[in-house]
Enzyme design. Structure first.
Site, PDB file in Angstrom:
ATOM      1  N   SER A  30       0.822  -1.205   0.000  1.00  0.00           N
ATOM      2  CA  SER A  30       0.000   0.000   0.000  1.00  0.00           C
ATOM      3  C   SER A  30       0.857   1.257   0.000  1.00  0.00           C
ATOM      4  O   SER A  30       1.938   1.285   0.607  1.00  0.00           O
ATOM      5  CB  SER A  30      -0.892   0.003   1.250  1.00  0.00           C
ATOM      6  OG  SER A  30      -1.518   1.253   1.434  1.00  0.00           O
ATOM      7  N   TYR A  55      -2.256  -1.041  10.133  1.00  0.00           N
ATOM      8  CA  TYR A  55      -2.350  -1.520   8.749  1.00  0.00           C
ATOM      9  C   TYR A  55      -1.108  -1.141   7.957  1.00  0.00           C
ATOM     10  O   TYR A  55      -0.507  -1.976   7.275  1.00  0.00           O
ATOM     11  CB  TYR A  55      -3.601  -0.918   8.108  1.00  0.00           C
ATOM     12  CG  TYR A  55      -3.748  -1.184   6.621  1.00  0.00           C
ATOM     13  CD1 TYR A  55      -4.414  -2.313   6.157  1.00  0.00           C
ATOM     14  CD2 TYR A  55      -3.247  -0.284   5.678  1.00  0.00           C
ATOM     15  CE1 TYR A  55      -4.572  -2.552   4.807  1.00  0.00           C
ATOM     16  CE2 TYR A  55      -3.399  -0.519   4.317  1.00  0.00           C
ATOM     17  CZ  TYR A  55      -4.064  -1.650   3.893  1.00  0.00           C
ATOM     18  OH  TYR A  55      -4.208  -1.878   2.538  1.00  0.00           O
ATOM     19  N   ARG A 103     -13.648  25.142   7.124  1.00  0.00           N
ATOM     20  CA  ARG A 103     -13.171  24.241   8.175  1.00  0.00           C
ATOM     21  C   ARG A 103     -11.679  24.055   8.003  1.00  0.00           C
ATOM     22  O   ARG A 103     -11.191  23.930   6.874  1.00  0.00           O
ATOM     23  CB  ARG A 103     -13.895  22.899   8.066  1.00  0.00           C
ATOM     24  CG  ARG A 103     -13.581  21.920   9.174  1.00  0.00           C
ATOM     25  CD  ARG A 103     -14.441  20.674   9.004  1.00  0.00           C
ATOM     26  NE  ARG A 103     -14.103  19.649   9.970  1.00  0.00           N
ATOM     27  CZ  ARG A 103     -14.675  18.445  10.024  1.00  0.00           C
ATOM     28  NH1 ARG A 103     -15.618  18.143   9.157  1.00  0.00           N
ATOM     29  NH2 ARG A 103     -14.326  17.572  10.932  1.00  0.00           N
TER      30      ARG A 103
END
Length: 311
Positions: free
Chosen positions: A121, A145, A272
């Site tokens: 990944s 992970y 935000r």
């Protein structure tokens, strides 16, 4: 020559696109999957070829893995617990993603398997300092992970030094496409946007929408795995980025999905503070070593996803 390929987690999302490619080229496929998220209907369809076997077991059980490995020439290791679940339950993540991977790699070495392709990944990089992200760049895995994916690469290197197996660790970027669960970590924003659009509501974007991901279609992911199985052994034993090399911002994603769904709205931006993170793969090694490059652009891929899956 056709091979016997063991695919762990082969009844899942990526497996659903990989296994047909393996069967189409004449391989015999053995799937090892605990079927917690597997598609039994698809397994039944593939079994009709006479060249697919399902071993309903778990990679955490070393004896079962060794038994499933017998007679296999190549292995694709996809089985894993997702990134978001790994933070909710680190114990399970370590058990499946590290202990399970070790079981697969050890059995492959013991049985004389020629090639292992590991689904690693891009998360092994952590937050990048520069783009595009290169395989030789710094690694900073941040969750169980991500740590497990990095550890898996190191375990493969360990077993390769002590056996005849060769390997590729394909560092997948943000995989998406038909068949993916709408709750999947990297597609949750896609699903949220599409649901609002189909209700006639504008997608809501935090901040300016400058945060980005490198979205790569699952069909291209499956192609990369097949090419990694076939690549020359002299070029193996490497991590390889599999992405598009293009970082798509959340704002760009929203506009692409508006067009794909076919509604006349404008995104709404919600003021935000956000931690702007960007991702884009350096895919020069994939082209050089595997002869791979992406064939499905984000616009086409998102239209495909909208047409087939999300709603």
């Amino acid at each position: 020559m056709p091979s016997t390929v063991l695919v762990t987690g082969g009844a899942g999302f990526i497996g659903s696109h990989l296994v047909p490619q393996l069967l189409d080229r004449g391989d015999t496929v053995r799937i090892l999957d605990n079927m917690s998220r597997g598609d039994r209907g698809r397994i039944a369809e593939w079994s009709g070829t006479g060249r697919l076997e399902l071993v309903e077991q778990d990679v955490r059980y070393g004896g079962a893995v060794h038994q499933a490995m017998a007679g296999c020439d190549e292995v694709v290791h996809l089985a894993a617990v997702s990134i978001n679940k790994s933070e909710a339950d680190p114990y399970e993540s370590v058990d499946i993603n590290i202990v399970g991977s070790n079981n697969v790699f050890k059995a492959a070495a013991d049985h004389g398997v020629r090639r292992v392709v590991f689904a690693s990944s891009a998360s092994v990089y952590g937050e990048p300092d520069t783009l595009p992200m290169s395989e030789d760049g710094p690694l900073s895995p941040l969750t169980p992970y991500c740590i497990a994916k990095h550890t898996g690469e190191q375990l493969l290197a360990y077993y390769a030094r002590r056996s005849s197996l060769t390997w590729f660790a394909l560092r997948f970027f943000n995989v998406y496409g038909p068949g993916q669960k709408p709750t999947a970590y990297y597609t949750s924003v896609i699903n949220h946007f599409v649901q609002r659009l189909r209700n006639g509501e504008p997608p809501v974007i935090d901040g300016e929408g400058a945060q980005s991901m490198d979205f790569v279609h699952v069909h291209d992911i499956a192609r990369a795995i097949v090419l990694a199985l076939d690549a020359e052994g002299a070029r193996a034993n490497l991590p390889v980025n599999i992405g598009t090399g293009i970082d798509t911002t959340v704002a760009e994603l929203a506009r692409t999905l508006i067009e794909a769904v076919g509604v006349d709205v404008e995104p709404r931006f919600r003021p935000r503070d956000v931690l702007v993170s960007r991702r884009a793969a350096d895919i020069s090694r994939a082209l050089d070593v595997l002869g791979w490059k992406p064939t499905i652009d984000v616009r086409t891929g998102m239209q495909d996803l909208v047409d087939h899956e999300i709603g």
